[in-house]
Design a protein around this motif. Sequence first.
Motif, PDB file in Angstrom:
ATOM      1  N   SER A 291     -12.430  65.132  22.325  1.00  0.00           N
ATOM      2  CA  SER A 291     -13.511  64.318  22.925  1.00  0.00           C
ATOM      3  C   SER A 291     -13.214  62.899  22.856  1.00  0.00           C
ATOM      4  N   GLU A 292     -12.183  62.617  22.392  1.00  0.00           N
ATOM      5  CA  GLU A 292     -11.665  61.091  22.360  1.00  0.00           C
ATOM      6  C   GLU A 292     -10.514  60.980  23.137  1.00  0.00           C
ATOM      7  N   ASP A 293     -10.269  59.742  23.497  1.00  0.00           N
ATOM      8  CA  ASP A 293      -9.187  59.400  24.329  1.00  0.00           C
ATOM      9  C   ASP A 293      -7.961  58.758  23.207  1.00  0.00           C
ATOM     10  N   LEU A 294      -7.519  59.702  22.505  1.00  0.00           N
ATOM     11  CA  LEU A 294      -6.374  59.527  21.465  1.00  0.00           C
ATOM     12  C   LEU A 294      -5.142  60.477  21.853  1.00  0.00           C
ATOM     13  N   THR A 295      -3.927  59.889  21.337  1.00  0.00           N
ATOM     14  CA  THR A 295      -2.945  60.953  21.051  1.00  0.00           C
ATOM     15  C   THR A 295      -2.712  60.964  19.840  1.00  0.00           C
ATOM     16  N   PHE A 296      -2.300  62.197  19.102  1.00  0.00           N
ATOM     17  CA  PHE A 296      -2.110  62.341  17.831  1.00  0.00           C
ATOM     18  C   PHE A 296      -0.727  63.054  17.392  1.00  0.00           C
ATOM     19  N   ASN A 297      -0.516  63.042  16.300  1.00  0.00           N
ATOM     20  CA  ASN A 297       0.948  63.664  15.820  1.00  0.00           C
ATOM     21  C   ASN A 297       0.648  64.111  14.261  1.00  0.00           C
ATOM     22  N   ILE A 298       0.858  65.404  14.117  1.00  0.00           N
ATOM     23  CA  ILE A 298       0.726  66.017  12.655  1.00  0.00           C
ATOM     24  C   ILE A 298       2.267  65.422  11.981  1.00  0.00           C
ATOM     25  N   LEU A 299       1.959  64.797  11.005  1.00  0.00           N
ATOM     26  CA  LEU A 299       3.258  64.257  10.029  1.00  0.00           C
ATOM     27  C   LEU A 299       3.442  65.338   8.995  1.00  0.00           C
ATOM     28  N   HIS A 300       2.410  65.850   8.319  1.00  0.00           N
ATOM     29  CA  HIS A 300       2.559  66.445   7.145  1.00  0.00           C
ATOM     30  C   HIS A 300       1.321  67.318   6.880  1.00  0.00           C
ATOM     31  N   GLY A 301       1.529  68.444   5.991  1.00  0.00           N
ATOM     32  CA  GLY A 301       0.389  69.299   6.186  1.00  0.00           C
ATOM     33  C   GLY A 301       0.762  70.398   5.121  1.00  0.00           C
ATOM     34  N   THR A 302      -0.749  71.002   4.607  1.00  0.00           N
ATOM     35  CA  THR A 302      -0.619  72.268   3.784  1.00  0.00           C
ATOM     36  C   THR A 302      -1.989  72.999   3.837  1.00  0.00           C
ATOM     37  N   ILE A 303      -1.886  74.252   3.494  1.00  0.00           N
ATOM     38  CA  ILE A 303      -3.050  75.081   3.241  1.00  0.00           C
ATOM     39  C   ILE A 303      -2.898  75.817   1.937  1.00  0.00           C
ATOM     40  N   SER A 304      -3.740  75.895   1.106  1.00  0.00           N
ATOM     41  CA  SER A 304      -3.586  76.692  -0.242  1.00  0.00           C
ATOM     42  C   SER A 304      -5.068  77.103  -0.671  1.00  0.00           C
ATOM     43  N   ARG A 305      -5.058  77.557  -1.809  1.00  0.00           N
ATOM     44  CA  ARG A 305      -6.368  78.232  -2.512  1.00  0.00           C
ATOM     45  C   ARG A 305      -6.626  77.781  -3.822  1.00  0.00           C
ATOM     46  N   MET A 306      -7.777  77.416  -4.139  1.00  0.00           N
ATOM     47  CA  MET A 306      -8.244  77.349  -5.686  1.00  0.00           C
ATOM     48  C   MET A 306      -9.197  78.286  -5.846  1.00  0.00           C
ATOM     49  N   LYS A 307      -8.635  79.264  -6.708  1.00  0.00           N
ATOM     50  CA  LYS A 307      -9.467  80.749  -7.135  1.00  0.00           C
ATOM     51  C   LYS A 307      -9.834  81.299  -5.651  1.00  0.00           C
ATOM     52  N   ASP A 308     -10.994  81.491  -5.387  1.00  0.00           N
ATOM     53  CA  ASP A 308     -11.402  81.968  -3.847  1.00  0.00           C
ATOM     54  C   ASP A 308     -11.863  81.092  -2.989  1.00  0.00           C
ATOM     55  N   THR A 309     -11.455  79.509  -3.102  1.00  0.00           N
ATOM     56  CA  THR A 309     -11.804  78.673  -2.330  1.00  0.00           C
ATOM     57  C   THR A 309     -10.519  78.129  -1.337  1.00  0.00           C
TER      58      THR A 309
END
Length: 343
Positions: A291-309
């Motif tokens: 919705s915004e007039d922006l450019t973006f670049n993903i530099l670093h990331g992760t997805i994990s879990r804590m117990k069931d979350t």
Amino acid sequence: MIHLQNLQKEYIVNKKSVPALKQIDLTIEKGQIFGIIGHSGAGKSTLIRCINLLEEPTQGSVIVDGVDLTRLSKKALQEERRHIGMIFQHFNLLSSATIFENIAFPLRLAKKDKGEIDRKVTELLELVGLTEHRNKYPAQLSGGQKQRVGIARALANDPKVLLCDEATSALDPMTTQSILKLLADINKKLGLTIVLITHEMQVIRDICDRVAVIDGGYIVEDGPVAEVFLSPQQPITKEFVAQVSDFEIPAELLASYGRMATDERANHRVVQVSFLGDTTFQPLMFEVLHSEDLTFNILHGTISRMKDTPYGRLVIELQGDKAVLDRSVELFRERGLDVEVML
């Protein structure tokens, strides 16, 4: 379920008072898996042993299911302890007794009849996955199997609370995971309140609902595991979280943006966005960026879990007009995302 109020414990060493616990106030709700983490000597073993009064507090109250254990007679305390099971780091099994007899031991102390003992032990052997080992001796079992015997024995009198004193510290990582899974299953099946102490943040992250951090006899931090893990407040908590952090922003990445000219930085933002629970899998960032007039670049990331979350973290570079950049960060926050502007 468990309320510790102004709990203090002192030992007398060479005629001098040595404090081990200082002004402990904790509430553990029914059905929770509550972790207490600290370094050796921090007071965590003393704390968990005060819950069933194996260690008698110098001051304060220990209230379990509405009963103040510190006010009971020895006979009444012994009866209340039947409702509090405990497992230990080094198993504490009877080496000359079979697995069946080890589990039956507290039932015999409680003067249960033979038929009830046979039924209960058979049921517990099945629960912990040791049915075929009932006639073996502890020396014939692996460390993980011995701990399963310890868990079954602790459950023999149908306790309301299970205390775990470094229950996985003597086990290898794979066996530790199997024991933690068993404890989580027992918690769900029986609605049992579990209190465990550990020096490993991985154990806290895998199984606990809440955690208290103990240091020098004080509780220095206490809260839901996800909250403490993602936003640790105390240096010692940050140290424990770093043990299992699967997210470390490369230093060279931050350095490269730090070298940008001042006027160039005005149209750049490097932000860290944290997701927790259902937001992890929702396109909240996409909605804002689209919705915004922006450019973006993903530099670093992760997805994990804590117990069931589930939880996740992303570091992204945003480029655009300064006002739009500032508005986008606020829109992220309005959608329930935790945002830290790094550069």
